[in-house]
Design a protein around this motif. Structure first.
Motif, PDB file in Angstrom:
ATOM      1  N   LEU A 180     -96.496  11.137 -76.416  1.00  0.00           N
ATOM      2  CA  LEU A 180     -95.954  11.699 -77.770  1.00  0.00           C
ATOM      3  C   LEU A 180     -94.663  11.117 -77.886  1.00  0.00           C
ATOM      4  O   LEU A 180     -94.049  10.739 -79.192  1.00  0.00           O
ATOM      5  CB  LEU A 180     -95.767  13.214 -77.559  1.00  0.00           C
ATOM      6  CG  LEU A 180     -95.158  13.756 -78.857  1.00  0.00           C
ATOM      7  CD1 LEU A 180     -96.255  13.690 -80.027  1.00  0.00           C
ATOM      8  CD2 LEU A 180     -94.763  15.315 -78.575  1.00  0.00           C
ATOM      9  N   ALA A 181     -93.658  11.170 -76.835  1.00  0.00           N
ATOM     10  CA  ALA A 181     -92.274  10.657 -76.948  1.00  0.00           C
ATOM     11  C   ALA A 181     -92.209   9.222 -77.201  1.00  0.00           C
ATOM     12  O   ALA A 181     -91.490   8.612 -78.223  1.00  0.00           O
ATOM     13  CB  ALA A 181     -91.504  10.922 -75.906  1.00  0.00           C
ATOM     14  N   LEU A 182     -93.082   8.451 -76.669  1.00  0.00           N
ATOM     15  CA  LEU A 182     -93.186   7.002 -76.887  1.00  0.00           C
ATOM     16  C   LEU A 182     -93.621   6.774 -78.326  1.00  0.00           C
ATOM     17  O   LEU A 182     -93.130   5.742 -78.856  1.00  0.00           O
ATOM     18  CB  LEU A 182     -94.262   6.392 -75.778  1.00  0.00           C
ATOM     19  CG  LEU A 182     -93.831   6.460 -74.396  1.00  0.00           C
ATOM     20  CD1 LEU A 182     -95.180   6.081 -73.530  1.00  0.00           C
ATOM     21  CD2 LEU A 182     -92.904   5.473 -73.961  1.00  0.00           C
ATOM     22  N   VAL A 183     -94.571   7.127 -78.745  1.00  0.00           N
ATOM     23  CA  VAL A 183     -95.113   7.104 -80.429  1.00  0.00           C
ATOM     24  C   VAL A 183     -94.070   7.602 -81.259  1.00  0.00           C
ATOM     25  O   VAL A 183     -93.653   6.881 -82.103  1.00  0.00           O
ATOM     26  CB  VAL A 183     -96.383   7.969 -80.394  1.00  0.00           C
ATOM     27  CG1 VAL A 183     -96.673   8.039 -81.932  1.00  0.00           C
ATOM     28  CG2 VAL A 183     -97.577   7.231 -79.740  1.00  0.00           C
ATOM     29  N   GLU A 184     -93.536   8.941 -80.979  1.00  0.00           N
ATOM     30  CA  GLU A 184     -92.660   9.349 -82.118  1.00  0.00           C
ATOM     31  C   GLU A 184     -91.031   8.917 -82.078  1.00  0.00           C
ATOM     32  O   GLU A 184     -90.617   9.266 -82.974  1.00  0.00           O
ATOM     33  CB  GLU A 184     -92.796  11.023 -81.886  1.00  0.00           C
ATOM     34  CG  GLU A 184     -94.152  11.435 -82.042  1.00  0.00           C
ATOM     35  CD  GLU A 184     -94.987  11.086 -83.561  1.00  0.00           C
ATOM     36  OE1 GLU A 184     -94.134  10.578 -84.265  1.00  0.00           O
ATOM     37  OE2 GLU A 184     -96.014  11.453 -83.503  1.00  0.00           O
ATOM     38  N   VAL A 185     -90.694   8.783 -80.615  1.00  0.00           N
ATOM     39  CA  VAL A 185     -89.230   8.473 -80.662  1.00  0.00           C
ATOM     40  C   VAL A 185     -89.015   6.758 -80.777  1.00  0.00           C
ATOM     41  O   VAL A 185     -88.640   6.197 -81.885  1.00  0.00           O
ATOM     42  CB  VAL A 185     -88.598   8.931 -79.427  1.00  0.00           C
ATOM     43  CG1 VAL A 185     -87.035   8.534 -79.530  1.00  0.00           C
ATOM     44  CG2 VAL A 185     -88.747  10.522 -79.393  1.00  0.00           C
ATOM     45  N   VAL A 197     -82.135   6.231 -81.540  1.00  0.00           N
ATOM     46  CA  VAL A 197     -82.538   7.546 -81.099  1.00  0.00           C
ATOM     47  C   VAL A 197     -83.123   7.386 -79.755  1.00  0.00           C
ATOM     48  O   VAL A 197     -83.445   8.469 -78.924  1.00  0.00           O
ATOM     49  CB  VAL A 197     -83.571   8.133 -82.013  1.00  0.00           C
ATOM     50  CG1 VAL A 197     -83.166   8.431 -83.595  1.00  0.00           C
ATOM     51  CG2 VAL A 197     -84.794   6.944 -82.351  1.00  0.00           C
ATOM     52  N   VAL A 198     -83.523   6.236 -79.396  1.00  0.00           N
ATOM     53  CA  VAL A 198     -83.987   5.819 -77.787  1.00  0.00           C
ATOM     54  C   VAL A 198     -82.624   6.126 -76.905  1.00  0.00           C
ATOM     55  O   VAL A 198     -82.928   6.689 -75.939  1.00  0.00           O
ATOM     56  CB  VAL A 198     -84.406   4.622 -77.717  1.00  0.00           C
ATOM     57  CG1 VAL A 198     -84.666   4.172 -76.262  1.00  0.00           C
ATOM     58  CG2 VAL A 198     -86.040   4.417 -78.276  1.00  0.00           C
ATOM     59  N   VAL A 199     -81.555   5.593 -77.444  1.00  0.00           N
ATOM     60  CA  VAL A 199     -80.449   6.046 -76.463  1.00  0.00           C
ATOM     61  C   VAL A 199     -80.282   7.407 -76.313  1.00  0.00           C
ATOM     62  O   VAL A 199     -79.851   8.005 -75.293  1.00  0.00           O
ATOM     63  CB  VAL A 199     -79.118   5.099 -77.214  1.00  0.00           C
ATOM     64  CG1 VAL A 199     -77.815   5.483 -76.152  1.00  0.00           C
ATOM     65  CG2 VAL A 199     -79.368   3.546 -76.826  1.00  0.00           C
ATOM     66  N   GLY A 200     -80.390   8.075 -77.515  1.00  0.00           N
ATOM     67  CA  GLY A 200     -80.227   9.529 -77.401  1.00  0.00           C
ATOM     68  C   GLY A 200     -81.195  10.080 -76.207  1.00  0.00           C
ATOM     69  O   GLY A 200     -80.908  11.157 -75.579  1.00  0.00           O
ATOM     70  N   GLU A 201     -82.357   9.586 -76.487  1.00  0.00           N
ATOM     71  CA  GLU A 201     -83.657  10.254 -75.619  1.00  0.00           C
ATOM     72  C   GLU A 201     -83.028   9.951 -74.101  1.00  0.00           C
ATOM     73  O   GLU A 201     -83.365  10.673 -73.170  1.00  0.00           O
ATOM     74  CB  GLU A 201     -84.502   9.529 -76.085  1.00  0.00           C
ATOM     75  CG  GLU A 201     -86.013  10.311 -75.124  1.00  0.00           C
ATOM     76  CD  GLU A 201     -87.483   9.580 -75.231  1.00  0.00           C
ATOM     77  OE1 GLU A 201     -88.046   9.957 -74.536  1.00  0.00           O
ATOM     78  OE2 GLU A 201     -87.323   8.181 -76.070  1.00  0.00           O
ATOM     79  N   LEU A 202     -82.708   8.602 -73.837  1.00  0.00           N
ATOM     80  CA  LEU A 202     -82.118   8.279 -72.468  1.00  0.00           C
ATOM     81  C   LEU A 202     -81.032   9.281 -72.051  1.00  0.00           C
ATOM     82  O   LEU A 202     -80.967   9.769 -71.114  1.00  0.00           O
ATOM     83  CB  LEU A 202     -82.031   6.999 -72.447  1.00  0.00           C
ATOM     84  CG  LEU A 202     -83.027   5.955 -72.697  1.00  0.00           C
ATOM     85  CD1 LEU A 202     -82.275   4.457 -72.625  1.00  0.00           C
ATOM     86  CD2 LEU A 202     -83.972   6.146 -71.865  1.00  0.00           C
ATOM     87  N   ALA A 203     -80.062   9.834 -72.966  1.00  0.00           N
ATOM     88  CA  ALA A 203     -79.082  10.483 -72.334  1.00  0.00           C
ATOM     89  C   ALA A 203     -79.545  11.801 -72.017  1.00  0.00           C
ATOM     90  O   ALA A 203     -79.218  12.547 -71.389  1.00  0.00           O
ATOM     91  CB  ALA A 203     -77.998  10.761 -73.740  1.00  0.00           C
ATOM     92  N   LEU A 204     -80.835  12.133 -72.845  1.00  0.00           N
ATOM     93  CA  LEU A 204     -81.534  13.475 -72.664  1.00  0.00           C
ATOM     94  C   LEU A 204     -82.061  13.672 -71.188  1.00  0.00           C
ATOM     95  O   LEU A 204     -82.065  14.461 -70.637  1.00  0.00           O
ATOM     96  CB  LEU A 204     -82.620  13.772 -73.670  1.00  0.00           C
ATOM     97  CG  LEU A 204     -83.393  14.893 -73.561  1.00  0.00           C
ATOM     98  CD1 LEU A 204     -82.415  16.303 -73.603  1.00  0.00           C
ATOM     99  CD2 LEU A 204     -84.393  15.092 -74.652  1.00  0.00           C
ATOM    100  N   TRP A 205     -82.645  12.411 -70.843  1.00  0.00           N
ATOM    101  CA  TRP A 205     -83.075  12.244 -69.408  1.00  0.00           C
ATOM    102  C   TRP A 205     -82.022  12.572 -68.307  1.00  0.00           C
ATOM    103  O   TRP A 205     -82.231  13.336 -67.513  1.00  0.00           O
ATOM    104  CB  TRP A 205     -83.580  10.879 -69.376  1.00  0.00           C
ATOM    105  CG  TRP A 205     -84.840  10.394 -69.877  1.00  0.00           C
ATOM    106  CD1 TRP A 205     -85.351  10.968 -70.886  1.00  0.00           C
ATOM    107  CD2 TRP A 205     -85.293   9.121 -69.850  1.00  0.00           C
ATOM    108  NE1 TRP A 205     -86.429  10.110 -71.320  1.00  0.00           N
ATOM    109  CE2 TRP A 205     -86.490   9.040 -70.506  1.00  0.00           C
ATOM    110  CE3 TRP A 205     -85.268   8.245 -68.688  1.00  0.00           C
ATOM    111  CZ2 TRP A 205     -87.315   8.100 -70.513  1.00  0.00           C
ATOM    112  CZ3 TRP A 205     -86.256   7.089 -68.746  1.00  0.00           C
ATOM    113  CH2 TRP A 205     -87.284   6.872 -69.907  1.00  0.00           C
ATOM    114  N   ALA A 206     -80.935  12.178 -68.767  1.00  0.00           N
ATOM    115  CA  ALA A 206     -79.798  12.072 -67.511  1.00  0.00           C
ATOM    116  C   ALA A 206     -79.417  13.498 -67.557  1.00  0.00           C
ATOM    117  O   ALA A 206     -79.059  14.241 -66.555  1.00  0.00           O
ATOM    118  CB  ALA A 206     -78.506  11.228 -68.042  1.00  0.00           C
TER     119      ALA A 206
END
Length: 662
Positions: A207-212, A174-183
């Motif tokens: 919030l993103a740090l805690v929940e993702v 899910v963190v990789v998915g979040e990093l893809a969202l950044w890009a």
């Protein structure tokens, strides 16, 4: 953060370095909080300490967003690198405040062993899977429930567990998915000409740090697909947008609701294709029959937590289930109303997500994750504040761990929602008072004349060779490049976009989100320019210039030079090769300058210069640039034009050029 152009080297120099020191301090504060979470892991039995840490981190976050305005690219890369390190520290930690990630792993494991997570006989408490039970199984709650997540997410769970059966691997995914969202958001920011540092709204969010990274929630993956759907809309790709939205809805159901607010931006067959894709992904689990929606139905009928407007809705409707149905009707109606108004897609999505939080019977803290990517693109101070205050919902844990009650009282909810509503209303009132179209102008103003990039209405002289659609796409590509190149540095000038036709406001807001848009008025080009100059000078502009939108080599440097030239001249003209001009700058309104000109002829520039001389005005000519009106213009500039064009427009242009050369 306010969406506005920024200088590429902001953050350097004495004052800039002071601001960067403050940014480093804010980052250090968040780093200390992340370190505490990573070391302690599970926060459910130390909620008071967690909320204290979160409050400190959120304060540092808000300070960082404020100080980061105009951040240089080098410092932005450093800030994003720090945000990546925070996530790397949290991924191996025990999930902080939720056990959902354990269910993800369990349901992926069941599928690898031939089970169907929606089937009653494959529910977590089923004796069939006794041999698989371990620490993951013991941490799964509601073992009597079959899968509640949509099919695409179940496929993802199977894939991840097949690669590595661990909670850490699921959190890493899910963190990789979040990093893809950044890009993806970084590309959207460039396309929308918004400051790149707005990416910190998501990257530095506690919030993103805690929940993702901390708890491993799959909302980051769903938000990635929703943002991909939005990006496709930005590119005019309705089919791709519908497909991405369908995939998003098969991860979490919220994107299906957002799509209702975008309905007018799709063709009917886009929606059919999206629905077909969704049905195709359901087929592998169809043997579960009613189990596909069994747990979702229970969730809707019985779950009640941290709600606000749902309580009066349920009272009005006569019960919980009736309240759920009424809330669904209201949300659907609201989304369709946004669609009817053709609200800008990101703004519509943000409004739908906010409304779903207010009307839902169950609001868990990670539901606010859906706000973050949209807040990167849209300003909404009340909703940004909610991404911090929503953590107060975790005050449910002390009472729940000592008894059966799963709810926070109204005093907590008032503290959680009340300030956010107040800030949101205050921001709305401020926008109403100082709306861009009513605000006085005291700067140098660049007026950009734009047309709706609609087939048959743009670049009509190219329609016979290219076709109406390709000609319109070419115009949009030219305009996008010119608009990008003329983004001002701080303090140089401000831009107003005068569009035509007047009824195209909705389309122009979708194309140019966040820009000040005013309709062109006047019977011909000269009258429209005269009226535009009159408007901006009437509002107090110091100097003004007007440009078209088909000269992609026009740059901020030339515009700034034109304004500087007005210190010693009355009129500045940027000539085009074909006898017209790409820029006209004036030190005050001069409607007489536009009289007696034969517009859309090769004599426009010469006639304008002669008219200025007759009026006793001092004229300065800038460097000559080519514009793009005919296929001959395209051929002459093809080496420069080709890299600016996407495949959809490049191919028909190349065909036309080959055909013309035969």
């Amino acid at each position: 953060m306010t969406p506005r152009p920024v200088p590429p080297h902001a953050g350097e120099g004495e004052d800039g370095w002071q601001r960067c020191v403050v940014l480093v301090v804010c980052g250090g504060v968040i780093t200390a909080c992340v370190a505490a979470w990573a070391v302690e892991g599970d926060q459910t039995r130390r909620v008071g300490t967690h909320l204290m840490l979160f409050g400190v981190a959120f304060g540092a976050y808000l300070g960082a967003l404020h100080i980061a305005r105009g951040l240089s690219r080098r410092w932005l890369r450093a800030a994003l690198g720090m945000a990546v390190l925070w996530r790397l520290a949290l991924v191996p930690a025990f999930p902080l405040l939720s056990d959902d990630v354990f269910r993800y792993v369990w349901e992926g494991r069941v599928q690898l062993h031939g089970g169907n997570p929606y089937a009653w006989e494959d529910r977590p408490e089923s004796p069939r899977w006794e041999a698989l039970r371990d620490g993951v199984w013991r941490t799964v709650t509601h073992k009597e429930y079959t899968a509640v997540y949509p099919p695409l997410w179940e496929m993802v769970c199977r894939l991840v567990v097949g690669l590595r059966d661990s909670v850490t691997a699921m959190k890493a995914f899910v963190v990789v998915g979040e990093l893809a969202l950044w890009a993806l958001l970084a590309r959207l920011l460039r396309r929308r000409r918004l400051p790149p540092e707005r990416l910190l709204v998501l990257a530095w969010s506690p919030l993103a740090l805690v929940e993702v990274a901390g708890s491993g929630h799959n909302d980051a993956f769903g938000a990635l697909l929703l943002t991909l759907s939005l990006a496709a809309l930005d590119h005019g790709d309705g089919l791709g947008s519908a497909a991405a939205a369908a995939l998003g809805a098969l991860t979490k159901f919220l994107p299906a609701l957002v799509v209702l607010a975008w309905l007018r931006r799709y063709r009917w067959w886009h929606l059919v294709a999206g629905l077909d894709l969704a049905l195709l992904l359901v087929i592998p689990y169809a043997t579960a029959g009613p189990g596909l929606w069994m747990s979702l139905g229970k969730y809707g009928r019985y779950w009640l937590f941290n709600q606000t407007l749902f309580d009066p809705l349920a009272a009005l409707a006569g019960g919980h289930e009736e309240g759920v149905r009424l809330a669904g009707v209201l949300l659907g109606g609201f989304a369709l109303a946004l669609a009817a108004r053709k609200t800008e897609p990101a703004a519509a999505a943000l409004a739908v997500v906010a409304a779903s939080i207010l009307l839902a019977p169950n609001v868990l803290p990670w539901y606010a994750l859906w706000l973050l990517p949209l807040l990167v693109l849209q300003d909404a101070p009340g909703l940004l504040l909610f991404t911090g205050s929503v953590q107060l919902a975790y005050l449910v844990y002390p009472e729940w761990l000592s008894g059966p009650r799963w709810q926070v009282g109204w005093p907590v909810r008032a503290l959680e929602y009340g300030p956010c509503v107040a800030v949101g209303i205050a921001a709305w009132l401020q926008r109403r008072v100082s709306a861009p179209e009513k605000a006085p102008c005291s700067d140098d103003i660049l007026v950009v004349f734009v047309k709706e990039p609609r087939p048959g209405a743009a670049k009509t002289r190219l329609v016979p060779e290219l076709g109406a659609e390709a000609a319109a796409e070419l115009y949009r590509a030219l305009a996008d490049e010119e608009i990008r190149r003329t983004v001002p540095r701080r303090g140089e000038y401000r831009r107003l976009f005068f569009f035509a036709p007047a009824e195209a406001r909705g389309a122009m807001e979708a194309w140019l989100p966040g820009e000040v848009l005013l309709p062109q008025t006047g019977t011909d080009l000269g009258a429209r320019m005269a009226e535009a100059f009159e408007q901006v000078f009437r509002r107090g502009a110091r100097r003004a210039a007007v440009i078209g939108s088909d000269v992609p080599w026009l740059s901020r440097r030339l515009v700034a030079g034109a304004f500087s030239a007005l210190a010693e001249h009355d009129v500045v003209i940027g000539p085009t090769v074909d006898g017209g001009y790409y820029l006209l700058a004036l030190d005050r309104s001069r409607p007489e300058l536009f009289e007696g000109i034969a517009w859309s002829t090769p004599s426009v520039r010469a006639a304008t210069a002669e008219r200025a001389a007759a009026l006793g005005l001092r004229v300065r000519m800038l460097e000559e640039l080519p514009d793009i009106d005919t296929l001959a213009d395209v051929r002459a500039q093809w080496g420069k034009l080709r890299p600016l064009l996407g495949k959809r427009v490049r191919e028909p242009v190349e065909r036309a050029l080959r055909h013309a050369s035969l």
